[in-house]
Motif scaffolding. Structure first.
Motif, PDB file in Angstrom:
ATOM      1  N   LEU A   1       0.828  -1.206   0.000  1.00  0.00           N
ATOM      2  CA  LEU A   1       0.000   0.000   0.000  1.00  0.00           C
ATOM      3  C   LEU A   1       0.866   1.260   0.000  1.00  0.00           C
ATOM      4  O   LEU A   1       0.532   2.257  -0.650  1.00  0.00           O
ATOM      5  CB  LEU A   1      -0.929  -0.002   1.204  1.00  0.00           C
ATOM      6  N   GLU A   2       1.978   1.191   0.708  1.00  0.00           N
ATOM      7  CA  GLU A   2       2.881   2.348   0.730  1.00  0.00           C
ATOM      8  C   GLU A   2       3.455   2.600  -0.662  1.00  0.00           C
ATOM      9  O   GLU A   2       3.573   3.749  -1.102  1.00  0.00           O
ATOM     10  CB  GLU A   2       3.996   2.098   1.740  1.00  0.00           C
ATOM     11  N   PHE A   3       3.808   1.513  -1.351  1.00  0.00           N
ATOM     12  CA  PHE A   3       4.335   1.667  -2.704  1.00  0.00           C
ATOM     13  C   PHE A   3       3.247   2.167  -3.655  1.00  0.00           C
ATOM     14  O   PHE A   3       3.489   3.049  -4.487  1.00  0.00           O
ATOM     15  CB  PHE A   3       4.866   0.312  -3.187  1.00  0.00           C
ATOM     16  N   ALA A   4       2.035   1.609  -3.529  1.00  0.00           N
ATOM     17  CA  ALA A   4       0.942   2.006  -4.423  1.00  0.00           C
ATOM     18  C   ALA A   4       0.455   3.414  -4.142  1.00  0.00           C
ATOM     19  O   ALA A   4      -0.118   4.065  -5.030  1.00  0.00           O
ATOM     20  CB  ALA A   4      -0.218   1.022  -4.306  1.00  0.00           C
ATOM     21  N   GLY A   5       0.672   3.914  -2.941  1.00  0.00           N
ATOM     22  CA  GLY A   5       0.200   5.252  -2.593  1.00  0.00           C
ATOM     23  C   GLY A   5       1.134   6.361  -3.024  1.00  0.00           C
ATOM     24  O   GLY A   5       0.767   7.552  -2.895  1.00  0.00           O
ATOM     25  N   ALA A   6       2.304   6.042  -3.518  1.00  0.00           N
ATOM     26  CA  ALA A   6       3.262   7.066  -3.973  1.00  0.00           C
ATOM     27  C   ALA A   6       2.977   7.396  -5.436  1.00  0.00           C
ATOM     28  O   ALA A   6       3.200   6.573  -6.333  1.00  0.00           O
ATOM     29  CB  ALA A   6       4.686   6.569  -3.806  1.00  0.00           C
TER      30      ALA A   6
ATOM     31  N   GLN B   1       6.201   2.594 -13.976  1.00  0.00           N
ATOM     32  CA  GLN B   1       4.859   2.243 -14.427  1.00  0.00           C
ATOM     33  C   GLN B   1       4.631   0.738 -14.473  1.00  0.00           C
ATOM     34  O   GLN B   1       3.562   0.248 -14.082  1.00  0.00           O
ATOM     35  CB  GLN B   1       4.607   2.843 -15.808  1.00  0.00           C
ATOM     36  N   GLU B   2       5.613  -0.010 -14.940  1.00  0.00           N
ATOM     37  CA  GLU B   2       5.431  -1.451 -15.110  1.00  0.00           C
ATOM     38  C   GLU B   2       5.189  -2.138 -13.774  1.00  0.00           C
ATOM     39  O   GLU B   2       4.204  -2.871 -13.608  1.00  0.00           O
ATOM     40  CB  GLU B   2       6.665  -2.041 -15.795  1.00  0.00           C
ATOM     41  N   ILE B   3       6.071  -1.921 -12.828  1.00  0.00           N
ATOM     42  CA  ILE B   3       5.921  -2.600 -11.544  1.00  0.00           C
ATOM     43  C   ILE B   3       4.768  -2.018 -10.729  1.00  0.00           C
ATOM     44  O   ILE B   3       4.079  -2.737 -10.007  1.00  0.00           O
ATOM     45  CB  ILE B   3       7.247  -2.559 -10.745  1.00  0.00           C
ATOM     46  N   TYR B   4       4.519  -0.717 -10.889  1.00  0.00           N
ATOM     47  CA  TYR B   4       3.394  -0.109 -10.181  1.00  0.00           C
ATOM     48  C   TYR B   4       2.083  -0.743 -10.648  1.00  0.00           C
ATOM     49  O   TYR B   4       1.203  -1.043  -9.825  1.00  0.00           O
ATOM     50  CB  TYR B   4       3.361   1.396 -10.425  1.00  0.00           C
TER      51      TYR B   4
ATOM     52  N   VAL C   1      -2.146  -6.928  -8.075  1.00  0.00           N
ATOM     53  CA  VAL C   1      -2.210  -7.963  -7.030  1.00  0.00           C
ATOM     54  C   VAL C   1      -3.022  -7.474  -5.826  1.00  0.00           C
ATOM     55  O   VAL C   1      -3.677  -8.278  -5.163  1.00  0.00           O
ATOM     56  CB  VAL C   1      -0.789  -8.392  -6.597  1.00  0.00           C
ATOM     57  N   LEU C   2      -2.996  -6.180  -5.556  1.00  0.00           N
ATOM     58  CA  LEU C   2      -3.823  -5.662  -4.459  1.00  0.00           C
ATOM     59  C   LEU C   2      -5.308  -5.829  -4.780  1.00  0.00           C
ATOM     60  O   LEU C   2      -6.094  -6.267  -3.932  1.00  0.00           O
ATOM     61  CB  LEU C   2      -3.498  -4.185  -4.207  1.00  0.00           C
ATOM     62  N   GLY C   3      -5.692  -5.480  -5.994  1.00  0.00           N
ATOM     63  CA  GLY C   3      -7.097  -5.624  -6.358  1.00  0.00           C
ATOM     64  C   GLY C   3      -7.530  -7.069  -6.497  1.00  0.00           C
ATOM     65  O   GLY C   3      -8.696  -7.398  -6.274  1.00  0.00           O
ATOM     66  N   GLU C   4      -6.611  -7.955  -6.845  1.00  0.00           N
ATOM     67  CA  GLU C   4      -6.973  -9.348  -7.100  1.00  0.00           C
ATOM     68  C   GLU C   4      -6.995 -10.190  -5.837  1.00  0.00           C
ATOM     69  O   GLU C   4      -7.913 -11.006  -5.634  1.00  0.00           O
ATOM     70  CB  GLU C   4      -5.985  -9.946  -8.098  1.00  0.00           C
ATOM     71  N   TYR C   5      -5.986 -10.036  -4.966  1.00  0.00           N
ATOM     72  CA  TYR C   5      -5.802 -10.983  -3.865  1.00  0.00           C
ATOM     73  C   TYR C   5      -6.095 -10.412  -2.486  1.00  0.00           C
ATOM     74  O   TYR C   5      -6.002 -11.159  -1.511  1.00  0.00           O
ATOM     75  CB  TYR C   5      -4.367 -11.515  -3.887  1.00  0.00           C
ATOM     76  N   LEU C   6      -6.419  -9.143  -2.391  1.00  0.00           N
ATOM     77  CA  LEU C   6      -6.796  -8.578  -1.086  1.00  0.00           C
ATOM     78  C   LEU C   6      -8.279  -8.885  -0.870  1.00  0.00           C
ATOM     79  O   LEU C   6      -9.169  -8.038  -1.047  1.00  0.00           O
ATOM     80  CB  LEU C   6      -6.540  -7.066  -1.062  1.00  0.00           C
TER      81      LEU C   6
ATOM     82  N   THR D   1      -6.454   4.611  -0.689  1.00  0.00           N
ATOM     83  CA  THR D   1      -5.103   4.890  -1.204  1.00  0.00           C
ATOM     84  C   THR D   1      -5.107   4.944  -2.729  1.00  0.00           C
ATOM     85  O   THR D   1      -4.567   5.874  -3.342  1.00  0.00           O
ATOM     86  CB  THR D   1      -4.125   3.813  -0.721  1.00  0.00           C
ATOM     87  N   LEU D   2      -5.691   3.950  -3.362  1.00  0.00           N
ATOM     88  CA  LEU D   2      -5.720   3.900  -4.823  1.00  0.00           C
ATOM     89  C   LEU D   2      -6.609   5.005  -5.401  1.00  0.00           C
ATOM     90  O   LEU D   2      -6.303   5.564  -6.468  1.00  0.00           O
ATOM     91  CB  LEU D   2      -6.205   2.530  -5.298  1.00  0.00           C
ATOM     92  N   GLU D   3      -7.677   5.299  -4.686  1.00  0.00           N
ATOM     93  CA  GLU D   3      -8.580   6.360  -5.149  1.00  0.00           C
ATOM     94  C   GLU D   3      -7.870   7.705  -5.172  1.00  0.00           C
ATOM     95  O   GLU D   3      -8.010   8.491  -6.130  1.00  0.00           O
ATOM     96  CB  GLU D   3      -9.808   6.428  -4.241  1.00  0.00           C
ATOM     97  N   ALA D   4      -7.056   7.970  -4.128  1.00  0.00           N
ATOM     98  CA  ALA D   4      -6.338   9.248  -4.057  1.00  0.00           C
ATOM     99  C   ALA D   4      -5.323   9.356  -5.205  1.00  0.00           C
ATOM    100  O   ALA D   4      -5.187  10.430  -5.820  1.00  0.00           O
ATOM    101  CB  ALA D   4      -5.636   9.364  -2.712  1.00  0.00           C
ATOM    102  N   VAL D   5      -4.641   8.274  -5.498  1.00  0.00           N
ATOM    103  CA  VAL D   5      -3.665   8.301  -6.595  1.00  0.00           C
ATOM    104  C   VAL D   5      -4.364   8.510  -7.930  1.00  0.00           C
ATOM    105  O   VAL D   5      -3.935   9.328  -8.765  1.00  0.00           O
ATOM    106  CB  VAL D   5      -2.846   6.997  -6.607  1.00  0.00           C
TER     107      VAL D   5
END
Length: 821
Positions: free
Chosen positions: A630-635, A643-646, A652-657, A676-680
């Protein structure tokens, strides 16, 4: 039918007529040369008239070697005809020279032909060199060795016994005087005063023991040449035919007692089976050795021969070429002793003191690295049986050699080949192997293209639960290690006042005590001092000058390949906790790489694929590392720089959480991830990209939208929020172009996806089934389930299709297969 070119030449040059005479002149030689050229270059069938071939056969035994060579070359180019093998055998029963034997070897069409040739060659060994003025059997062993390589089953047991006896004679009982005689000088020099001189050692002293390949003289005798040939093929012969079948412990004890008695009981009554052989008074073998079978007697003589070579190698050679010969003979001698001990373990206790003394003598000299690798092989194979400490051997071979000779291509090839061939035993017996992987990887950092195939085989063996994380960091730092090795070599040859021209700042940094620790960490010989360093960003900044060095660039190109191998292996040896730490390393190192744009892009692509694979294999890893993900996705900066790894982190957050993958997943965590994802997503769709950055890829935005919809379907309270956001996104996009998307088609696709998801979320039950399908839906196996009708339907359809195909292939006049039904 033979070729038009050869037919024309035969007619024009009257070759058959020329071969009918008793003497052959330059015209015959010229015609043979032209015929060979035409045959070797023609595109037609390479056959010759039978009469011409019969005329060429006697030339194989001509006293003129040029005619032997030409006739053999011409016949080798022509295809064999019916009955040709019988003619060869009939005409070559006498003095079978090297050219005739080579012809028979090239024309052999079956194992029977090779067996007949072997028998003929070995029968010729029974002849004495004095039986013919030009007769020599020095060509015999090379040809037998070729047959041994390609078809060892062509030799019968009698052939093996005979040649083993001959090898004993040639190895141990060759003449100890020079051939041809030599003048003793003086006023009355003449034929009667010429006495044969003794052979000499490489240091110039007269030899006091039996002849070996390290003896020197002006002229060698026939049996001395056979001694050299015998030694050159001895190891191959032992490996092929002298493997000892399983025996009892009593047999091994008896062999040990007999071998020890042979090493201590010396006498001079053991004579060669060849009359007139010279027996050394210094190291005459025990008379009991004659009681041994031929194979075991050959092992005994091989042991004595190699011991003498090791003793001769300690003499100071007078020529540099002789020094190289000493090293080459040492390599072969130690390898032969290893073969002997593998075949008969009773020799281990006799050989080990000699090998240990040799290692002690050569271990401090780096010029003998090639010799010490066979010594290491001997310790690996027999060290446990001899109950000796081998650590000092491995500390040298895996420690000092790669650290100081990483730029030696020959050592790199030989050492890596040694590790590949003995990988299983090395893993079991050499703990230094996995501990010294930073040292071994220096070969890869220095010359990646030459050794990458070796490391494709070796790298999986280096991956252990204890070394996995440090090995991953080391692989990512390989380009840095390549640059550091270059700096190390340059600093050794450049004075401190000269820092290397255009690389002035980098060389100064390498010599700066404040940065010395950073470079020493890269140059470390053993693992265990830490996975990585705290000031890695500083080191990467210093080495940015080396990003365009050719050696560094080519090293960076092979890292992605090795990373795939690493990840394919680590999932087999690591537990879930370690895999979670691997994911953290991926997130951390995605921003800590040497500044080579293509390298960074490829590494991010590997990270993305492997992150998805790890989470698919163990979905609970997403829950374990949810805080860091989440910390990585929130930056927001990661959207533009990674872009690729993000994209795959969001995926994986949307699929397995989800609680379906991990019961620990709570509504609070889902809501936190959604926010977090909404803010980004809001930030990147409401403002232009930062200066110098391009617009985010459409895939990033669609992945964020899909992840928000999936999270909302698991917590229905979030559905109004995502629906509101998607409706605003549609309104903003309807006004025309936007700053966060350059392509209108991409923008239309994003809006269409948002509309589809909005419509789907209006029915939460359906949305949850579509966006979060259960595993049995995503990976169906209905064709294997016997409790459903699908297998029956598939079989029925298959039968109908097969029947339809068979009817369509029948002729119109043939009756229908269903007529009789």
């Amino acid at each position: 039918m033979y070729s038009h070119g050869s037919e024309s030449l035969i007619k024009q040059a009257r070759l058959i007529k020329l071969l009918q005479g008793k003497e052959y002149g330059h015209e015959t030689v010229d015609s043979l040369q032209r015929l060979h050229l035409i045959l070797s270059a023609t595109k037609y069938t390479r056959t010759l008239p039978l009469e011409l071939q019969k005329r060429l056969l006697p030339l194989l035994f001509s006293p003129v070697e040029q005619l032997q060579v030409l006739s053999s070359a011409v016949l080798r180019e022509a295809l064999p005809f019916t009955g040709q093998a019988d003619i060869y055998k009939q005409d070559s029963n006498g003095q079978l020279n090297s050219h005739a034997a080579a012809l028979l070897l090239s024309q052999a069409e079956s194992r029977d032909d090779l067996s007949a040739l072997c028998a003929q060659l070995l029968r010729s060994l029974e002849n004495r060199p004095s039986e013919g003025p030009n007769y020599s059997f020095t060509h015999t062993l090379p040809i037998v060795n070729i047959i041994l390589t390609h078809s060892p089953e062509s030799l019968t047991e009698d052939n093996i016994t005979l040649l083993s006896k001959k090898l004993v004679d040639w190895l141990r009982y060759a003449s100890t005087t020079q051939g041809g005689g030599a003048s003793s000088g003086g006023f009355f020099t003449g034929s009667r005063s010429r006495q044969p001189l003794p052979i000499a050692e490489l240091d110039g002293t007269v030899s006091g023991d039996f002849f070996t390949v390290l003896c020197v003289g002006q002229v060698f005798t026939e049996d001395q040449w056979m001694n050299v040939y015998s030694f050159s093929m001895l190891r191959h012969w032992l490996l092929t035919f002298h493997s000892v079948s399983g025996g009892t412990i009593t047999d091994a004890a008896n062999k040990l007692q007999l071998s020890l008695s042979l090493s201590h009981s010396f006498s001079n009554d053991d004579r060669s089976e060849i009359d007139g052989s010279v027996v050394s008074m210094v190291s005459a073998t025990s008379s009991s050795s004659r009681l041994l079978p031929p194979k075991e007697r050959l092992r005994e003589k091989a042991f004595q021969y190699c011991q003498r070579l090791i003793e001769q190698s300690d003499r100071k050679a007078q020529k540099r070429t002789d020094m190289d010969l000493q090293k080459a003979c040492l390599v072969e001698a130690v390898s032969i002793l290893d073969c002997v001990c593998v075949e008969d373990a009773s020799f281990v206790y006799r050989v080990f003191p000699c090998i240990k003394a040799l290692f002690g003598r050569l271990s401090s000299d780096l010029t003998f690295t090639r010799v010490l690798l066979p010594v290491a092989q001997f310790y690996l194979n027999h060290g446990e049986m001899a109950a000796v400490d081998c650590d000092y051997v491995w500390n040298l071979v895996l420690g000092r050699y790669p650290a100081e000779l990483f730029n030696d291509p020959f050592l790199a090839h030989e050492l890596l080949r040694f590790l590949r061939l003995n990988l299983e035993n090395v893993q079991l017996q050499v703990p230094q192997y996995t501990r010294n992987f930073p040292n071994i990887l220096k070969f890869l950092a220095w010359d990646s293209p030459a050794v990458v195939d070796d490391f494709v085989d070796l790298l999986p063996s280096m991956v252990t639960p204890a070394s996995a994380l440090e090995l991953l960091h080391t692989l990512l730092d390989l380009p840095c290690l390549s640059a550091t090795l270059l700096l190390q070599l340059r600093s050794m040859f450049l004075p401190i006042s000269d820092s290397g021209g255009r690389n002035l700042a980098l060389m100064d940094a390498f010599r700066n005590p404040s940065y010395r620790g950073l470079f020493l960490f890269l140059l470390r010989s053993e693992a265990g001092s830490g996975d990585t360093i705290d000031r890695l960003s500083t080191l990467l900044e210093l080495l940015s000058e080396a990003a365009d060095w050719p050696r560094v660039v080519q090293c960076a190109q092979i890292v992605p390949i090795l990373l795939h191998i690493f990840f394919n292996t680590v999932v087999k040896v690591a537990d879930k906790k370690l895999l979670g730490q691997v994911i953290l390393v991926l997130l951390e190192r995605s921003s800590l790489l040497l500044n080579i744009p293509k390298y960074i892009t490829e590494i991010h692509r590997v990270f993305s694929l492997q992150l998805t694979s790890l989470c698919k294999l163990h979905p609970s890893l997403v829950m374990d590392q949810s805080h860091e993900l989440l910390e990585f996705a929130g930056a927001t900066s990661n959207v533009y720089s990674k872009q690729e790894i993000y994209t795959h982190v969001v995926l994986v957050l949307g699929e397995y959480l989800s609680v379906s993958y991990d019961a620990r997943c709570s509504v609070k965590l889902i809501t936190s991830c959604f926010e977090t994802l909404e803010a980004v997503l809001f930030e990147i769709t409401s403002s232009a990209p930062p200066p110098g950055a391009s617009c985010p890829a459409p895939r990033v935005i669609t992945t964020l939208i899909s992840a928000l919809a999936k999270l909302a379907s698991r917590s229905h309270d979030l559905i109004p929020r995502v629906s509101l956001f998607l409706s605003k996104l549609r309104k903003v996009s309807s006004g025309g172009s936007v700053s966060w998307c350059e392509d209108e088609e991409d923008l239309a696709s994003i809006v269409t996806l948002g509309e589809e998801l909005c419509a789907l979320l209006k029915t939460p039950g359906v949305a949850q089934s579509v966006l979060n399908p259960p595993p049995h839906v995503t990976t169906p196996q209905w064709h294997q389930d016997a409790n459903v009708a699908m297998p029956l339907q598939l079989r029925a359809l298959t039968t109908l299709m097969q029947g339809h195909t068979s009817r369509s292939q029948q002729t119109p006049t043939s009756p229908s297969p269903y007529t009789s039904m």
